[in-house]
Write an enzyme that holds these catalytic residues in place. Structure first.
Site, PDB file in Angstrom:
ATOM      1  N   TRP A  10       0.814  -1.230   0.000  1.00 19.66           N
ATOM      2  CA  TRP A  10       0.000   0.000   0.000  1.00 19.66           C
ATOM      3  C   TRP A  10       0.839   1.268   0.000  1.00 19.66           C
ATOM      4  CZ3 TRP A  10      -4.414  -1.022   4.150  1.00 19.66           C
ATOM      5  CH2 TRP A  10      -5.336  -1.919   3.604  1.00 19.66           C
ATOM      6  N   LYS A  11       2.126   1.142   0.294  1.00 19.87           N
ATOM      7  CA  LYS A  11       3.010   2.315   0.410  1.00 19.87           C
ATOM      8  C   LYS A  11       2.437   3.287   1.445  1.00 19.87           C
ATOM      9  CE  LYS A  11       4.117   1.549  -4.399  1.00 19.87           C
ATOM     10  NZ  LYS A  11       4.943   1.946  -5.514  1.00 19.87           N
ATOM     11  N   GLU A 167      11.463  -6.499  -9.143  1.00 20.12           N
ATOM     12  CA  GLU A 167      10.674  -5.326  -9.520  1.00 20.12           C
ATOM     13  C   GLU A 167      11.529  -4.371 -10.347  1.00 20.12           C
ATOM     14  OE1 GLU A 167       7.258  -4.573  -6.639  1.00 20.12           O
ATOM     15  OE2 GLU A 167       9.021  -3.727  -5.679  1.00 20.12           O
ATOM     16  N   SER A 213       3.689  -2.410 -11.931  1.00 17.96           N
ATOM     17  CA  SER A 213       2.459  -2.187 -12.697  1.00 17.96           C
ATOM     18  C   SER A 213       1.694  -3.473 -13.013  1.00 17.96           C
ATOM     19  CB  SER A 213       2.751  -1.388 -13.978  1.00 17.96           C
ATOM     20  OG  SER A 213       3.269  -0.106 -13.640  1.00 17.96           O
ATOM     21  N   GLY A 234       1.560  -2.774  -6.172  1.00 18.95           N
ATOM     22  CA  GLY A 234       1.358  -1.482  -5.515  1.00 18.95           C
ATOM     23  C   GLY A 234      -0.049  -0.964  -5.736  1.00 18.95           C
ATOM     24  N   GLY A 235      -0.189  -0.089  -6.724  1.00 23.88           N
ATOM     25  CA  GLY A 235      -1.453   0.615  -6.973  1.00 23.88           C
ATOM     26  C   GLY A 235      -2.688  -0.271  -6.974  1.00 23.88           C
TER      27      GLY A 235
HETATM   28  C1  PEP Z   1       5.502  -1.684  -5.795  1.00 24.34           C
HETATM   29  O1  PEP Z   1       5.375  -0.675  -5.134  1.00 24.34           O
HETATM   30  O2  PEP Z   1       6.178  -2.615  -5.343  1.00 24.34           O
HETATM   31  C2  PEP Z   1       4.844  -1.771  -7.102  1.00 24.34           C
HETATM   32  C3  PEP Z   1       5.090  -2.805  -7.858  1.00 24.34           C
HETATM   33  O3  PEP Z   1       4.009  -0.739  -7.449  1.00 24.34           O
HETATM   34  P1  PEP Z   1       2.999  -0.703  -8.722  1.00 24.34           P
HETATM   35  O4  PEP Z   1       2.280  -2.015  -8.765  1.00 24.34           O
HETATM   36  O5  PEP Z   1       2.073   0.432  -8.439  1.00 24.34           O
HETATM   37  O6  PEP Z   1       3.848  -0.500  -9.930  1.00 24.34           O
END
Ligand code: PEP
Length: 255
Positions: A10-11, A167, A213, A234-235
């Site tokens: 969730w950051k 990542e 993503s 993340g998002g």
């Molecule tokens: C993350 O924060 O580890 C990530 C992969 O973010 P997102 O999915 O938003 O790219």
């Protein structure tokens, strides 16, 4: 067989109240998930709510960072003991945002990984190259350095509790996902590296997630790649219905 784990990150999002609302909606949506592990990384301030709201369910909670020390004069920091006390099971370590904005080096990440394992927390060790590193052909070198550095002095036995998240930094929060083939290539490289660092059994059993993503539309294609064992999201992990689709893609992927 290695475990597919779909983890959210969730950051710096959601208050404790918003976290409670999320879990009230999310828990029934994933109640029938049997094969995939489900983990959600939440801010420190929502950890207590998150562990309480998910107690007895198939959802595990992660912290997004921690200090390597047990206690002491480290103003503003949170220790592994404090996380354990709240019922936290996983901790995301070495995320590219922490490396970039808070100067976390492989040596610092390694101290945290070892501290997590010492206290029975499962580290999700994040690694990945920046855009310029991919473009200049050093992806494997960068990923190898981060894994070798992050896992220094971590023995084969302890690897049963380690998750690695690949990542690519250029794919995080940008909407630019690595293609399944691009991701699989690096995941296979990581698996081979683990054979060299440990042995074939460790390499075969470590969960290696993809992050960058990942969303409800692309998750299935990524997670069905041979060496991609789930995702760090993340998002899309902020929205119960979207994250559920990703979790279910993980649940039906057999490794
Ligand atoms: C993350 O924060 O580890 C990530 C992969 O973010 P997102 O999915 O938003 O790219």
């Amino acid at each position: 067989m290695r475990k597919v784990i779909v983890a959210g990150n969730w950051k710096m999002n959601k208050t404790a109240k918003e976290a409670a609302e999320f879990f009230a909606e999310f828990k029934p949506l994933v109640a029938d998930v049997k094969n995939a592990g489900i983990v959600i990384g939440v801010p420190f301030t929502a950890l207590e709510t998150a562990t309480r709201e998910t107690a007895g369910s198939n959802i595990k909670i992660a912290a997004e960072n921690m200090n390597a020390n047990d206690s002491g004069a480290y103003t503003g920091e949170v220790s592994p003991l404090m996380l354990k006390d709240l019922g936290v099971e996983y901790v995301i370590l070495g995320h590219s945002e922490r490396r970039e904005y808070y100067g976390e080096t492989d040596a610092i990440v390694n101290e945290k990984v070892k501290a997590a394992l010492k206290h029975g927390l499962k580290p999700i060790l994040c690694v990945g190259e920046k855009l310029e590193e991919r473009e200049n052909g050093t992806t494997e070198k960068v990923v190898e350095e981060q894994i070798v550095g992050g896992l220094k002095d971590v023995c084969a036995e302890k690897m049963a509790n380690v998750v690695i998240a690949y990542e690519p930094v250029w794919a995080i929060g940008t909407g630019k996902t690595a293609t399944p083939a691009q991701a699989q290539e690096v995941h296979a490289f990581i698996r081979n590296l683990l054979v060299k660092m440990y042995n074939a059994e460790v390499a075969e059993n470590v969960t290696v997630q993809y992050g960058g993503s990942m969303n409800d539309a692309n998750a299935a294609e990524l997670i069905t790649q041979k060496d991609i064992d789930g995702g760090l999201v993340g998002g899309a992990s902020l929205i119960p219905e979207k994250f559920t689709v990703i979790v279910k893609a993980g649940d039906s992927a057999v490794k």
